[in-house]
Design an enzyme around this catalytic site. Sequence first.
Site, short mmCIF file in Angstrom:
data_model
loop_
_atom_site.label_atom_id
_atom_site.label_comp_id
_atom_site.label_asym_id
_atom_site.label_seq_id
_atom_site.Cartn_x
_atom_site.Cartn_y
_atom_site.Cartn_z
CD GLU A 78 -2.32 -1.24 2.88
OE1 GLU A 78 -2.14 -0.29 3.65
OE2 GLU A 78 -2.97 -2.25 3.15
CE LYS A 133 5.02 5.04 6.99
NZ LYS A 133 5.00 6.45 7.34
CG ASP A 187 4.17 12.54 4.60
OD1 ASP A 187 4.01 12.23 5.80
OD2 ASP A 187 5.09 13.26 4.19
CE1 TYR A 226 -3.68 2.74 8.61
CE2 TYR A 226 -3.28 4.65 7.23
CZ TYR A 226 -3.29 4.04 8.48
OH TYR A 226 -2.89 4.76 9.58
CE LYS A 283 9.50 6.15 6.83
NZ LYS A 283 9.43 7.50 7.19
CB CYS A 336 23.71 41.91 14.28
SG CYS A 336 22.17 41.00 14.60
CB CYS A 354 20.26 44.43 16.80
SG CYS A 354 21.88 43.73 17.14
CB CYS A 397 24.76 39.42 16.96
SG CYS A 397 24.02 40.85 17.78
CB CYS A 433 20.54 41.02 19.36
SG CYS A 433 19.98 40.55 17.72
S1 IVH Z 1 -0.66 0.64 8.79
C1 IVH Z 1 0.41 -1.58 10.97
N1 IVH Z 1 -0.86 1.56 6.35
O1 IVH Z 1 2.22 5.37 8.85
C2 IVH Z 1 0.14 -0.42 11.80
N2 IVH Z 1 -0.03 3.02 8.03
O2 IVH Z 1 4.47 4.58 10.63
C3 IVH Z 1 0.50 0.89 11.18
N3 IVH Z 1 0.50 5.27 7.22
O3 IVH Z 1 0.73 6.04 11.93
C4 IVH Z 1 -0.53 1.47 10.32
N4 IVH Z 1 -0.08 4.95 5.12
O4 IVH Z 1 -0.11 7.27 9.89
C5 IVH Z 1 -0.50 1.84 7.62
N5 IVH Z 1 -1.09 2.24 4.15
C6 IVH Z 1 -0.76 2.52 5.39
C7 IVH Z 1 -0.28 3.79 5.78
C8 IVH Z 1 0.09 4.00 7.11
C9 IVH Z 1 0.39 5.82 5.99
C10 IVH Z 1 1.02 5.95 8.40
C11 IVH Z 1 0.13 5.93 9.61
C12 IVH Z 1 0.91 5.35 10.74
C13 IVH Z 1 2.30 5.47 10.24
C14 IVH Z 1 3.12 4.33 10.80
#
Ligand code: IVH
Length: 680
Positions: free
Chosen positions: A120, A122, A124, A232, A320, A416, A419, A434, A439
Amino acid sequence: MAAPADVGARAEQLRDELRHHGYRYYVLDDPEIGDDAYDALLDELRALEAEHPELQTPDSPTQRVGGPPVSNLAKVRHLAPMLSLANARSEEELRAWVARMRNHLAREGIEDPEFTYVCEPKIDGLAISLLYRDGVLERGATRGDGEVGEDVTHNLRTIPSIPLRIDGDDVPPLLEVRGEVYLSLPDFQALNERRAQAGQSTFMNPRNAAAGTIRQLDPKLAAQRPLSMWCYGVGVTEGLSFSRHSESLDWLRSHGFRVNDDVLTLRSEDEVVAQCLDWQDRRGSLDFEIDGVVVKVDDLELQRRLGTAGRDPRWAIAWKFPPTTAVTRLNEVLWNVGKFGDLHPFADLEPVRVGGVVVKLATLHNEEDLARKDVRPGDDVIVLRAGDVIPQVVSPAPHAVERKDRGPVPRPPVQCPVCGTPTVKPEGSVFTKCPNVLCPGRQWQLLKHFASQGAMDIEGLGEKQVAVLQEAGLVRTAADFYRLTPEQLTGLRGVGETSARRLVDAIQDSKDRPFGRVLFAIGLEEVGFVTGRTLAQRFRTIDALLDATPEQIRDTPGVGPIMAQRIHRQLADPQMRALIADLRAQGIRFEEQGPPPGEGPLSGKTLVLTGTLPDLTREQATERITRAGGRVTSSVSKRTDYVVAGDSPGASKVEKAERLAVPIVDEAGLLALLGDPGLR
Ligand code: IVH
C-alpha cells in the site's frame, strides 16, 4: 408541528441521492452529475431542513458544513493501540524483515509459511481512527501517542469522503476504520496561494496543513479545506470477521470507504521489491504525497501469530523512499541569529519541489560548511530533503562551478542582520556572532526555546506568537510571559478573547515543570535537556547550583571541565541572575521534587538514547529513566550500561556499543528494564 409525510419522504430521498452523488464524486472520483445539479439538490434539502428542523439527521449531507465549535479537543483512549511501523530502507532490509518473520514463526512451530503480501502507499498525512456504532459514525480521533488520541469528530464529519453512515445488510454493531487524512497536492498549493494573498502564513507541507486543520476547534475551517481520507485497515470490530487483510480492504471499498485502487496483493518478495520501486518511480506523478510503501502480511492468522515488537507490528514494514534532491537557483545567502548570537547561513532559493514539498529556504549549517561547499549567489545548487529534516543545500550543481561569471564568495555580515551591531568572531569559535545580548533576534530565539516542547512546553506559544509579543513590547525576557493578561493579548494580531485566555492559562500551567526542564529552558549554552536534568539532580536547588564552584559543577555526570567553566560563568552573569530571580518571583519551580535519585530498577545505571523511539519522546524516555533511578548521558563509553536504540539510530553510537559490548535494547527492552509491562 411534525412535517407532512411527503416532505419527510422527499428529505430522505434527497439525502440518499446526495449521499450517492457524494460517493461517486469524492470516493470514486467518477461523478454522474455536474456540480450545479448537486448544489441544487443540496439547496433543496437545506431549505426543507430549515423549515422542518426535526427532519435533520446527524448523518445528513447538510451536516458536512461544520457544526458549532468545540471548546477543546477531548482525549480519547483507542480501543486497541494504533501502532507504528518499522522501516526498511533497502532491498536487503526488506528481505531481512521477511527472514525475521520466518524465524519468528519457526519458533512458534510454523515452518515455511506461505506469505502473501499487500503493498500500500504510505500516505504522508495523519493517522485517524473512525468508530462506527450500528453503522453510524460516532467518533473520530487522531493517533496521538498510539494509546490516547484527540477527539476530532467535529472536523472529520466535514470530510466528504468519510461516510457518516454505512449502508448494507452486513453492517456490524461496532467497526473501527483506520486510515490517513491528507490534503492533495493541488489543493495544498491552492490553499497556500490563498493564504499568501490574504497575508497569512503558509504551511510547510500538506501534512502540516492537514494536521493543523484537523486539530482546529471550529469545524467551519475544516469544512473549507478539501481534506480527504485513504482508508488502510480495520481496527476493532464486533460482528465482522475477515481472514485476510485484503478482504477487509475490499469490504471497506464496497461499503463506501475510499481505499486506494493501486493496492496490490503479491506472492513473492521479488514482486514486493519491484512494486516498492514502482511506487518510488511514480511518486512524483501522484497528486498526493507518499513517503514510502507499507508492506503487510495478508493472512490475519499469521499476523496474529507474528504479533508486535514494542510499538511495531512484526507483520508489516514501511519501505522508505530515499531522500530526494532537486536543482534550483541560489538567490542569496542570508543569516540567522541564534540563541547565543551565533550567525547561521541559510539559502534563499528559487522555489522548487523536493520530494513533494516546495522549498524556498534551506540551511547551509555554518560558515565552515558554507566555505567547504563553495556555493555562490546565482549558482544552480543541489537541494536535499530527507524525511522530516530541514532541507539543506548540498553543493553547487556540476555545471554551476564551470561558469566564468560566478558571484562573490558569501561572507558573514559585518553587522548583525537583526540589530545592526558590529559582529565579532571570538577566537576558537566557528561562528561569527552578534555580541549584543539584547538583540531582538537573539531574544526571539531564546524566548521560543523557553516555550518549546522539550523546555517549558507552552502550547500555543510558537515562534510567530513570540514575535508578535516581542513586537508589541509585551515580552522582553521569559519572565514577562508570566505577567501577561488576557486583556493585553486580546486584539493582538489574530488573537481573540478565548485564545488569549487559553494562552495565559497554558503559560501559567507551565510553572510546575520539573527543575531540570527549567534549567534547560532558561538558555544556558551547552545545557541541553539531559544536562539540565543531571544538574537538577546533582544540586537539587537553584541556590546550590548558583553557589557551586566550577569544580563542583564538573562533578556532574556528563559535564567536562570546559563545560563546567562555561556554565559557571553564565550563571554568574548579572543578567542571568536577574532572569532567574524574576522567574522565581513568578513562581517557577527552581527545586527538584521527589526523592533523590538512585532508587528504582535502574539505580546506578547509565543509558544512552539514540534514534527515534516509536512511542516515547526523548524527553519522556529520559524522565522515566531518571525516575527509575537511572541516568541518561549523550555518549557511549565503557561506563554505559545500555544503549536504547530507536528508529534511525546514530551509526557511531551503535558501532561503539557493539565494540564495547554494551547491550542495545529497543523501546520494548527499555520498558522491560523500567519494570513496565508496556501497558500505560
Ligand atoms: S498501517 C500496521 N498503512 O504510517 C500499523 N499506516 O508509521 C500501522 N500510514 O501512523 C498502520 N499509510 O499514519 C498503515 N497504508 C498505510 C499507511 C500507514 C500511511 C502511516 C500511519 C501510521 C504510520 C506508521
